[in-house]
Write a protein that holds these residues in place. Structure first.
Motif, PDB file in Angstrom:
ATOM      1  N   ILE A 129      -4.729 -48.404 -12.082  1.00 20.95           N
ATOM      2  CA  ILE A 129      -4.611 -48.358 -10.619  1.00 20.95           C
ATOM      3  C   ILE A 129      -5.764 -47.570 -10.017  1.00 20.95           C
ATOM      4  O   ILE A 129      -6.390 -47.988  -9.043  1.00 20.95           O
ATOM      5  N   PHE A 130      -6.061 -46.395 -10.596  1.00 19.11           N
ATOM      6  CA  PHE A 130      -7.157 -45.576 -10.074  1.00 19.11           C
ATOM      7  C   PHE A 130      -8.494 -46.313 -10.188  1.00 19.11           C
ATOM      8  O   PHE A 130      -9.337 -46.243  -9.284  1.00 19.11           O
TER       9      PHE A 130
ATOM     10  N   ARG B 210       1.718 -43.439   4.690  1.00 17.95           N
ATOM     11  CA  ARG B 210       1.172 -44.721   4.248  1.00 17.95           C
ATOM     12  C   ARG B 210       1.692 -45.107   2.874  1.00 17.95           C
ATOM     13  O   ARG B 210       1.988 -46.268   2.605  1.00 17.95           O
ATOM     14  N   LEU B 211       1.786 -44.153   1.958  1.00 16.02           N
ATOM     15  CA  LEU B 211       2.240 -44.466   0.610  1.00 16.02           C
ATOM     16  C   LEU B 211       3.726 -44.789   0.565  1.00 16.02           C
ATOM     17  O   LEU B 211       4.165 -45.552  -0.292  1.00 16.02           O
ATOM     18  N   GLU B 212       4.505 -44.202   1.456  1.00 14.31           N
ATOM     19  CA  GLU B 212       5.938 -44.430   1.417  1.00 14.31           C
ATOM     20  C   GLU B 212       6.354 -45.685   2.172  1.00 14.31           C
ATOM     21  O   GLU B 212       7.427 -46.223   1.952  1.00 14.31           O
TER      22      GLU B 212
ATOM     23  N   ILE C  13       1.333 -36.229  -5.821  1.00 14.85           N
ATOM     24  CA  ILE C  13       1.224 -35.652  -4.481  1.00 14.85           C
ATOM     25  C   ILE C  13       2.479 -34.892  -4.086  1.00 14.85           C
ATOM     26  O   ILE C  13       2.405 -33.739  -3.653  1.00 14.85           O
ATOM     27  N   ALA C  14       3.661 -35.522  -4.237  1.00 10.81           N
ATOM     28  CA  ALA C  14       4.888 -34.939  -3.711  1.00 10.81           C
ATOM     29  C   ALA C  14       5.138 -33.536  -4.252  1.00 10.81           C
ATOM     30  O   ALA C  14       5.524 -32.631  -3.513  1.00 10.81           O
ATOM     31  N   LYS C  15       4.930 -33.339  -5.557  1.00  7.94           N
ATOM     32  CA  LYS C  15       5.270 -32.036  -6.126  1.00  7.94           C
ATOM     33  C   LYS C  15       4.299 -30.935  -5.718  1.00  7.94           C
ATOM     34  O   LYS C  15       4.595 -29.754  -5.885  1.00  7.94           O
TER      35      LYS C  15
ATOM     36  N   ILE D 113       2.457 -43.171  -7.769  1.00  7.72           N
ATOM     37  CA  ILE D 113       1.372 -42.191  -7.796  1.00  7.72           C
ATOM     38  C   ILE D 113       1.696 -41.032  -6.863  1.00  7.72           C
ATOM     39  O   ILE D 113       1.470 -39.854  -7.199  1.00  7.72           O
ATOM     40  N   TYR D 114       2.239 -41.370  -5.704  1.00  7.26           N
ATOM     41  CA  TYR D 114       2.617 -40.321  -4.759  1.00  7.26           C
ATOM     42  C   TYR D 114       3.631 -39.372  -5.393  1.00  7.26           C
ATOM     43  O   TYR D 114       3.492 -38.144  -5.322  1.00  7.26           O
TER      44      TYR D 114
END
Length: 252
Positions: A4-5, A98-100, A81-83, A76-77
């Motif tokens: 993905i990256f 945007r990601l959600e 990111i979330a944590k 990925i989020y």
């Protein structure tokens, strides 16, 4: 995630994702418009995005439509990111939204589905089918019990823990463990068939995993905003439950 990256590292591919986010369900000709890239180059970029799971495709007759698939982005989020997120990091708020959010719905045209999502789950079709139809399992990863007799023509109810119903519908197709189709409506709209949308789950074994394609079409415009924010979270939570035994922590 490495795939993905790598797929998102190319600016042309990021631009294609942006265009699908703005106008989901485009064919190759529409995606080639106004881009200084050959048709063959666009096709190669789309192949990379599809291999990474960021784009899904659907045939409509002779036409091939391309859809943004936000499920990998949501994963990925959750992982990266979330944590680490803190309230004071205002710069992340736009990215989180945007990601959600799921792929933006089209206008009122019913010629193509409004939402198409694809995820790969390390399980069996039978186990995934059970997770889609067992009320106790749906309560674990969705927060609601999906209750039905699961035969064509049966009612379908999306029940809250307190017993109230948030959604209702009718089973249209049942082909275990391959395909499930049911209508989707708010209880207040149950008697208005024009306000019913349709949800389709397609299960396809691919090696040791199952490809789950969710299609939600016919969604009224005034319902899209509330509906399109949930599917990526639900699918990620389903995947987590079946692969790790633990669903995501969902807001009640």
């Amino acid at each position: 995630m490495a795939r993905i990256f790598r797929a998102m590292a190319d600016p042309a591919r990021r631009r294609l994702l942006d265009r699908l986010h703005a106008d989901n369900g485009q064919n190759l000709g529409a995606l080639c418009r106004d881009l200084a890239i050959t048709r063959q180059g666009i096709t190669q970029h789309l192949d990379v995005l599809e291999a990474a799971g960021l784009v899904s495709t659907l045939r409509r007759g002779r036409e091939k439509l391309h859809y943004l698939n936000p499920v990998p982005l949501h994963e990925i989020y959750e992982r990266w990111i979330a944590k680490f997120e803190r309230k004071e990091l205002e710069a992340l708020s736009g990215l989180r939204k945007r990601l959600e959010e799921e792929a933006q719905t089209m206008d009122d045209s019913r010629d193509k589905p409004a939402l198409v999502y694809v995820t790969y789950i390390a399980t069996t079709p039978e186990r995934l089918w059970e997770a889609l139809t067992d009320p106790d399992l749906t309560a674990r990863y969705w927060g609601h019990r999906n209750v039905s007799g699961w035969a064509r023509g049966d009612t379908w109810e999306h029940r809250r823990p307190d017993g109230g119903m948030d959604l209702v519908g009718t089973i249209l197709e049942v082909d275990p463990p391959r395909r499930l189709v049911h209508t989707w409506a708010w209880p207040a709209d149950a008697g208005d068939l024009a306000r019913h949308s349709r949800v389709t789950f397609d299960l396809e074994p691919v090696g040791d995993v199952v490809r789950l394609t969710l299609t939600h079409d016919g969604l009224p415009t005034d319902q899209s905003e509330g509906t399109d924010k949930g599917w990526a979270t639900v699918l990620s939570s389903l995947k987590s439950l079946l692969e790790t035994g633990r669903p995501l922590s969902l807001p009640r």
